[in-house]
Design an enzyme around this catalytic site. Structure first.
Site, mmCIF file in Angstrom:
data_model
loop_
_atom_site.group_PDB
_atom_site.id
_atom_site.type_symbol
_atom_site.label_atom_id
_atom_site.label_comp_id
_atom_site.label_asym_id
_atom_site.label_seq_id
_atom_site.Cartn_x
_atom_site.Cartn_y
_atom_site.Cartn_z
ATOM 1 N N ASN A 13 0.867 -1.186 0.000
ATOM 2 C CA ASN A 13 0.000 0.000 0.000
ATOM 3 C C ASN A 13 0.904 1.237 0.000
ATOM 4 O O ASN A 13 1.483 1.588 1.025
ATOM 5 C CB ASN A 13 -0.888 -0.039 1.254
ATOM 6 C CG ASN A 13 -1.701 1.232 1.422
ATOM 7 O OD1 ASN A 13 -1.769 2.071 0.534
ATOM 8 N ND2 ASN A 13 -2.324 1.368 2.588
ATOM 9 N N TRP A 14 1.002 1.873 -1.161
ATOM 10 C CA TRP A 14 1.913 3.027 -1.277
ATOM 11 C C TRP A 14 1.376 4.266 -0.569
ATOM 12 O O TRP A 14 2.094 5.237 -0.410
ATOM 13 C CB TRP A 14 2.136 3.368 -2.754
ATOM 14 C CG TRP A 14 2.890 2.352 -3.530
ATOM 15 C CD1 TRP A 14 3.318 1.122 -3.119
ATOM 16 C CD2 TRP A 14 3.338 2.476 -4.897
ATOM 17 N NE1 TRP A 14 3.984 0.478 -4.130
ATOM 18 C CE2 TRP A 14 3.996 1.290 -5.229
ATOM 19 C CE3 TRP A 14 3.215 3.486 -5.862
ATOM 20 C CZ2 TRP A 14 4.568 1.083 -6.492
ATOM 21 C CZ3 TRP A 14 3.762 3.274 -7.122
ATOM 22 C CH2 TRP A 14 4.436 2.086 -7.431
ATOM 23 N N LYS A 15 0.101 4.254 -0.231
ATOM 24 C CA LYS A 15 -0.537 5.455 0.344
ATOM 25 C C LYS A 15 -0.269 6.640 -0.604
ATOM 26 O O LYS A 15 -0.209 6.438 -1.803
ATOM 27 C CB LYS A 15 -0.044 5.689 1.767
ATOM 28 C CG LYS A 15 -0.153 4.420 2.627
ATOM 29 C CD LYS A 15 0.012 4.646 4.083
ATOM 30 C CE LYS A 15 -0.137 3.326 4.818
ATOM 31 N NZ LYS A 15 -0.173 3.455 6.264
ATOM 32 N N HIS A 105 -9.730 1.371 4.638
ATOM 33 C CA HIS A 105 -8.459 1.525 5.356
ATOM 34 C C HIS A 105 -8.681 2.457 6.547
ATOM 35 O O HIS A 105 -9.463 3.407 6.464
ATOM 36 C CB HIS A 105 -7.390 2.092 4.413
ATOM 37 C CG HIS A 105 -6.020 2.038 5.023
ATOM 38 N ND1 HIS A 105 -5.587 2.974 5.923
ATOM 39 C CD2 HIS A 105 -5.016 1.140 4.884
ATOM 40 C CE1 HIS A 105 -4.357 2.655 6.312
ATOM 41 N NE2 HIS A 105 -3.992 1.548 5.693
ATOM 42 N N GLU A 107 -7.050 4.815 7.681
ATOM 43 C CA GLU A 107 -6.803 6.247 7.404
ATOM 44 C C GLU A 107 -8.021 6.890 6.741
ATOM 45 O O GLU A 107 -8.297 8.074 6.932
ATOM 46 C CB GLU A 107 -5.533 6.402 6.547
ATOM 47 C CG GLU A 107 -4.295 6.150 7.397
ATOM 48 C CD GLU A 107 -3.097 5.597 6.653
ATOM 49 O OE1 GLU A 107 -3.044 5.707 5.414
ATOM 50 O OE2 GLU A 107 -2.202 5.042 7.330
ATOM 51 N N GLU A 175 -5.759 -4.903 10.303
ATOM 52 C CA GLU A 175 -4.730 -3.905 10.567
ATOM 53 C C GLU A 175 -5.033 -3.174 11.871
ATOM 54 O O GLU A 175 -5.830 -2.217 11.881
ATOM 55 C CB GLU A 175 -4.694 -2.877 9.433
ATOM 56 C CG GLU A 175 -4.329 -3.471 8.090
ATOM 57 C CD GLU A 175 -3.661 -2.435 7.193
ATOM 58 O OE1 GLU A 175 -2.536 -2.684 6.772
ATOM 59 O OE2 GLU A 175 -4.263 -1.380 6.951
ATOM 60 N N GLY A 181 2.255 2.063 10.994
ATOM 61 C CA GLY A 181 3.259 3.129 10.974
ATOM 62 C C GLY A 181 3.937 3.370 12.309
ATOM 63 O O GLY A 181 4.660 4.353 12.464
ATOM 64 N N SER A 221 3.155 -2.254 10.404
ATOM 65 C CA SER A 221 4.591 -2.354 10.692
ATOM 66 C C SER A 221 5.200 -3.702 10.290
ATOM 67 O O SER A 221 6.093 -4.222 10.965
ATOM 68 C CB SER A 221 4.875 -2.040 12.170
ATOM 69 O OG SER A 221 4.490 -0.697 12.454
ATOM 70 N N GLY A 242 2.720 -1.096 4.367
ATOM 71 C CA GLY A 242 2.743 0.329 4.038
ATOM 72 C C GLY A 242 4.172 0.807 3.839
ATOM 73 O O GLY A 242 4.752 0.644 2.765
ATOM 74 N N GLY A 243 4.740 1.381 4.893
ATOM 75 C CA GLY A 243 6.077 1.991 4.809
ATOM 76 C C GLY A 243 7.110 1.120 4.113
ATOM 77 O O GLY A 243 7.837 1.581 3.214
HETATM 78 P P1 PGA Z 1 2.620 0.230 7.743
HETATM 79 O O1 PGA Z 1 1.181 0.515 7.093
HETATM 80 O O2 PGA Z 1 3.157 -1.025 7.136
HETATM 81 O O3 PGA Z 1 3.447 1.460 7.374
HETATM 82 O O4 PGA Z 1 2.436 0.104 9.235
HETATM 83 C C1 PGA Z 1 0.275 -0.529 6.847
HETATM 84 C C2 PGA Z 1 -0.991 0.022 6.215
HETATM 85 O O5 PGA Z 1 -1.455 1.107 6.600
HETATM 86 O O6 PGA Z 1 -1.569 -0.620 5.307
#
Ligand code: PGA
Length: 263
Positions: A13-15, A105, A107, A175, A181, A221, A242-243
């Protein structure tokens, strides 16, 4: 009963990162890295989720160079077309040969106040257009303290899939919001406990066969150093990353988790 085999899915997930030019270089490097490692995509599926504006570039690259990488979008509209300024329809995503779409998600639940009803409508929209929803559920740290580990994720799952027919193909991503994050992933045991509860709820919602076939990802994470122990859990079938998905070497290493011995 024989254990059902589910092809693991490693999803990046590049966000809101990497523009349409960067979205060409990145999948190329990822493809080469996985090719060098003789990655078997039939054993571990690898998907990327770029921003909307990148999807056409990614489609062109994947189609022209015949990559085995697949891709999806990070959201879609609950509506199919019309006066919805700023929205992107599932039909448009399907036309770009997206396979998946992330829905709900945390967010988007947090910053865009997406409700369970909207999320359910988005799941229905994805299915109308032949996209596979990657439905995200997860509890906050406060939820965890007040309700325990699985109550909120299971309630979110039930709300999102209330009208979904038996036999539906989807992916669920557990998640925990406190893990996203934060550098503090859930333990493999925590991830397994919630994934097992989600699968039990899926049996009621979409039937035993579909529940057995549904891939439940863990997200929050995830990195190369913790993926193998998460993937050893019977109900964890992949990761939403994500990251760490923005670093080619790290993401490629995550996708190669079956080779991580002793981690
Ligand atoms: P993260 O994000 O790996 O940076 O914790 C995961 C996500 O939000 O899908």
């Amino acid at each position: 009963m024989a254990r059902v085999t589910r092809t693991p899915l490693i999803a990046g997930n590049w966000k809101m990162n990497l523009d349409h030019l960067q979205s060409i270089a990145f999948p190329q490097k990822l493809h080469w890295s996985l090719q060098d490692a003789r990655h078997d995509y039939s054993a571990v599926e690898v998907a990327i989720f770029p921003p909307f504006t990148d999807l056409r570039s990614v489609q062109t690259l994947v189609a022209a160079d015949k990559y085995d990488l697949v891709y999806g979008a990070q959201d879609l509209s609950a509506f199919d077309s019309g006066a919805y300024t700023g929205e992107v329809s599932g039909a448009f995503l399907k036309a770009l040969e997206a396979r998946y779409v992330i829905i709900g998600h945390s967010e988007r639940r947090q910053y865009h106040h997406e409700t369970d009803e909207e999320i359910a409508a988005k799941v229905a929209a994805a299915l109308r257009h032949g996209l596979i929803p990657v439905l995200c559920v997860g509890e906050t740290a406060d939820d965890l303290e007040q309700h325990g580990p699985s109550a909120i994720p299971v309630a979110q799952l039930r709300a999102a899939l209330a009208g979904t027919p038996a036999g539906t193909e989807l992916v669920v991503a557990y998640e925990p919001v406190w893990a996203i994050g934060s550098g503090q992933a859930a333990t493999p045991e925590q991830a397994e406990q919630v994934a097992a509860a989600l699968r039990a709820a899926l049996v009621e919602l979409i039937g035993q066969d579909s529940a057995d076939a549904t891939r439940i990802l863990y997200g929050g994470s995830v990195k190369a150093a913790n993926i193998a122990s998460l993937m050893r859990q019977p109900n964890v079938d992949g990761a939403l990353v994500g990251g760490a998905s923005l670093d080619v070497a790290e993401f490629s290493s995550i996708a190669q988790f079956p080779k991580h011995v002793g981690t």
